[in-house]
Design an enzyme around this catalytic site. Structure first.
Site, PDB file in Angstrom:
ATOM      1  N   HIS A 164       0.848  -1.193   0.000  1.00  0.00           N
ATOM      2  CA  HIS A 164       0.000   0.000   0.000  1.00  0.00           C
ATOM      3  C   HIS A 164       0.882   1.240   0.000  1.00  0.00           C
ATOM      4  O   HIS A 164       2.107   1.134   0.056  1.00  0.00           O
ATOM      5  CB  HIS A 164      -0.969   0.005   1.190  1.00  0.00           C
ATOM      6  CG  HIS A 164      -0.313   0.030   2.538  1.00  0.00           C
ATOM      7  ND1 HIS A 164       0.332  -1.071   3.076  1.00  0.00           N
ATOM      8  CD2 HIS A 164      -0.183   1.022   3.461  1.00  0.00           C
ATOM      9  CE1 HIS A 164       0.807  -0.758   4.260  1.00  0.00           C
ATOM     10  NE2 HIS A 164       0.521   0.503   4.513  1.00  0.00           N
ATOM     11  N   ASP A 190      -0.105  -4.185   5.905  1.00  0.00           N
ATOM     12  CA  ASP A 190      -0.810  -3.622   7.063  1.00  0.00           C
ATOM     13  C   ASP A 190      -2.301  -3.860   6.856  1.00  0.00           C
ATOM     14  O   ASP A 190      -2.838  -3.570   5.783  1.00  0.00           O
ATOM     15  CB  ASP A 190      -0.558  -2.118   7.175  1.00  0.00           C
ATOM     16  CG  ASP A 190       0.825  -1.802   7.732  1.00  0.00           C
ATOM     17  OD1 ASP A 190       1.523  -2.737   8.151  1.00  0.00           O
ATOM     18  OD2 ASP A 190       1.203  -0.615   7.739  1.00  0.00           O
ATOM     19  N   ASP A 225       0.868  -8.602  10.332  1.00  0.00           N
ATOM     20  CA  ASP A 225       1.025  -7.279  10.938  1.00  0.00           C
ATOM     21  C   ASP A 225       0.695  -7.377  12.430  1.00  0.00           C
ATOM     22  O   ASP A 225      -0.403  -7.762  12.821  1.00  0.00           O
ATOM     23  CB  ASP A 225       0.062  -6.319  10.226  1.00  0.00           C
ATOM     24  CG  ASP A 225      -0.057  -4.963  10.895  1.00  0.00           C
ATOM     25  OD1 ASP A 225       0.815  -4.614  11.710  1.00  0.00           O
ATOM     26  OD2 ASP A 225      -1.032  -4.249  10.577  1.00  0.00           O
ATOM     27  N   HIS A 260     -11.020   7.939  16.026  1.00  0.00           N
ATOM     28  CA  HIS A 260      -9.944   7.346  15.225  1.00  0.00           C
ATOM     29  C   HIS A 260      -9.993   5.836  15.384  1.00  0.00           C
ATOM     30  O   HIS A 260     -10.174   5.316  16.479  1.00  0.00           O
ATOM     31  CB  HIS A 260      -8.571   7.859  15.668  1.00  0.00           C
ATOM     32  CG  HIS A 260      -7.445   7.147  14.958  1.00  0.00           C
ATOM     33  ND1 HIS A 260      -7.199   7.315  13.603  1.00  0.00           N
ATOM     34  CD2 HIS A 260      -6.536   6.241  15.397  1.00  0.00           C
ATOM     35  CE1 HIS A 260      -6.169   6.564  13.257  1.00  0.00           C
ATOM     36  NE2 HIS A 260      -5.749   5.901  14.310  1.00  0.00           N
ATOM     37  N   HIS A 298      -4.501  -1.078  12.019  1.00  0.00           N
ATOM     38  CA  HIS A 298      -3.804  -2.321  12.349  1.00  0.00           C
ATOM     39  C   HIS A 298      -4.661  -3.180  13.279  1.00  0.00           C
ATOM     40  O   HIS A 298      -5.276  -2.683  14.222  1.00  0.00           O
ATOM     41  CB  HIS A 298      -2.462  -2.011  13.020  1.00  0.00           C
ATOM     42  CG  HIS A 298      -1.602  -1.079  12.228  1.00  0.00           C
ATOM     43  ND1 HIS A 298      -0.767  -1.516  11.225  1.00  0.00           N
ATOM     44  CD2 HIS A 298      -1.472   0.272  12.265  1.00  0.00           C
ATOM     45  CE1 HIS A 298      -0.144  -0.471  10.697  1.00  0.00           C
ATOM     46  NE2 HIS A 298      -0.557   0.621  11.306  1.00  0.00           N
TER      47      HIS A 298
END
Length: 579
Positions: A95, A187, A218, A387, A391
């Site tokens: 990514h 990720d 990850d 937020h 991950h």
């Protein structure tokens, strides 16, 4: 006469068979080597090697630490790959975040400018980055989409699948190798709906049919219990703040969190606010996402920061970079009163819709304190669910392992403590301890059809630092000097001496930076000058004094004097002017 040939012949056959068997075993030995990302957050880079074929995965940067003052970035060390760059058949980029792509301009020539496998938005971000390096070779791309199965070389084939992250079209892949199928997720997180039900997990379930040899997972949030917060919940919480705001909204997030940025722009449009992007990376990334259709804004939604004064405060949203307290970023300039067009008002609502990058805690707290003195309303993800990390948390990792059912697991992209937490999850699900393997940066792992064996062999992974225009020219000795200057300061001793006799011709000049305030330490200055005079007097007059010897003498003796007087060891720089 018959027995002797038999005794000689049979061992020869056995040795031939052993050599053949040994040769066959070597043919199925695959090497996996992480060049970064397994002892830190960032600098993600690794490669698989089989014979004369190499496939790289990601090429990211690590942001500077307290122990690397003045450094711009830390990039992967590709010393091992340089002499083998003709063997590199491709580099897969999972990514477009900086910690996965941003070192490419610095290493592309060293690794032979291989074909880059990535999605369209990652390609656009890389091309934007390379536009700042006009003398580099033009990167070559192979665009990939979910479901694509591409032969990278004779023995490596990659099949790509989308994973959920904070940027559109993040990909994982299954690498088909002679040792088995390797699953690398980049990720990723598991996405949830508003009712906390996992969604889009069928991609992981399908991998179980491929009999995955090793899953590279990850582990950034493996030490946190629970699961990811739904982006729908984040959007709901942000909307509440937008509705409640009486004046301007100044919202900061990472410019690379384009999935979040797209949702924020939708909310601004819904509630009649113009959006003013602030910060070069924010503007560039929004333009790229618009061009590729990931952000679909109405005409007139965006305004320049110069135009915000032409609109009522309650109709303006400023979307800014700088939530990590970066010195030159947009939000920091606003907080310090240095921004040309934006100054805080008491009626502003400031929203931090991002997590704090490890190591930035202090700078972010200082930034938030500074803003809180100037505005009435400040919010961050510790107060509200505004937020969601990109991950996977512990429950997500457990779910993925249950669905994929790999034979081996290698945790990646995290500090050792977090890697260890990921292996504990695998053990909890019944994976044998020896099958959940923690590697160090540079450690070579051997993968056969039935085993994953960490070896004692290591390739170079020491820091390569980018400092301005310099790449790799800042060594540990330079960092040590920078740390010493930051902690203890510097004293410059300027002595004018006779070229032939070494006799001191005038009173030495003393300059102090970061050590003492000279005007308030006259007694110490007199001691330094006195010590310097006594040193130079002892130099034999009949021989021409060696300047380097005199400098070393001054450095050692004056340094010891300053330590005896202050218990501090500033850097002492002797300057000799010979007349």
């Amino acid at each position: 006469m018959i027995r002797a040939p038999k005794r000689i012949f049979k061992p020869a056959v056995r040795r031939t068979a052993e050599r053949k068997k040994s040769s066959e075993e070597k043919e199925v030995v695959l090497r996996f080597v992480p060049l970064g990302g397994l002892e830190e957050i960032g600098r993600n880079c690794a490669f698989f090697e089989y014979g004369d074929e190499i496939v790289m995965i990601d090429a990211g940067i690590q942001f500077p630490e307290e122990e690397t003052p003045g450094i711009d970035y830390i990039i992967p060390n590709v010393t091992y790959l340089e002499p083998k760059n003709k063997n590199i058949r491709g580099i897969i980029l999972t990514h477009g975040h900086y910690d996965h792509i941003h070192s490419l301009p610095y290493i592309i020539e060293k690794i032979g400018n291989p074909l880059i496998y990535c999605v369209e938005i990652t390609k656009a971000l890389i091309e934007k980055r390379f536009s700042e390096f006009p003398n580099l070779p033009k990167p070559k791309f192979q665009i990939v989409k979910e479901g694509d199965r591409l032969a990278i070389s004779e023995h490596f084939t990659a099949e790509f699948f989308y994973v959920d992250h904070t940027i559109p079209d993040a990909v994982g892949f299954v690498l088909e190798t002679p040792a088995g199928n390797m699953a690398h997720f980049g990720d990723f997180r598991v996405e949830y709906d508003r009712k906390n039900n996992p969604i889009n997990t069928e991609v992981f379930a399908r991998l179980a049919d491929k009999k995955i040899h090793t899953a590279f997972l990850d582990s950034t949030n493996a030490d946190f219990e629970g699961h990811s917060i739904s982006e729908e919940v984040v959007a709901d919480e942000l909307e509440k703040l937008i509705v409640a705001a009486k004046g301007r909204i100044i919202l900061t997030t990472f410019a690379s969190l384009l999935t979040r940025v797209a949702e924020i722009i939708k909310l601004a449009e819904k509630h009649g606010r113009k959006v003013a992007p602030n910060g070069r990376s924010m503007k560039d990334n929004i333009q790229i996402a618009q061009r590729l259709g990931h952000i679909k804004a109405k005409k007139g939604t965006f305004i320049a920061v110069e135009e915000i004064h032409q609109h009522p405060d309650n109709k303006v949203m400023i979307l800014s970079t700088g939530g990590q307290g970066e010195p030159n970023a947009g939000l920091t300039k606003m907080a310090n009163g240095e921004h040309r067009h934006i100054h805080f008002k008491k009626s502003d609502t400031v929203i931090f819709s991002s997590s704090v990058v490890p190591g930035n805690e202090r700078s972010v707290q200082l930034l938030q304190d500074n803003i809180a003195r100037q505005v009435d309303e400040t919010y961050n993800s510790k107060l509200l669910d505004i937020h969601s990390s990109g991950h996977s948390l512990a429950d997500d990792i457990e779910l993925v392992l249950k669905l994929v059912k790999p034979k081996f697991m290698v945790p990646i992209h995290a500090y050792y403590f977090k890697l260890k937490a990921a292996t504990k999850i695998a053990h909890k699900l019944g994976m044998p301890k020896e099958n959940a393997v923690i590697l160090d940066n540079g450690q070579v792992a051997i993968l056969t059809k039935d085993n994953l064996i960490p070896t004692q062999e290591k390739v170079p992974t020491n820091y390569v630092m980018v400092d301005g225009l310099g790449i790799g020219d800042v060594e540990e000795v330079v960092l040590r000097d920078r740390r010493l200057l930051a902690e203890e300061g510097m004293v410059v001793v300027i002595s004018t001496i006779d070229r032939e006799t070494g006799r001191l011709l005038k009173t030495p000049d003393i300059i102090s930076r970061g050590f003492i305030y000279l005007k308030e330490n006259k007694e110490l200055l007199d001691d330094v000058r006195g010590k310097l005079k006594s040193l130079l007097i002892r130099i034999p007059r009949h021989t021409h004094p060696e300047p380097d010897y005199i400098k070393t003498l001054i450095r050692d003796q004056i340094g010891q004097l300053l330590y005896n007087k202050t218990r501090r060891r500033p850097m002492v720089l002797p300057v000799l002017i010979e007349i």
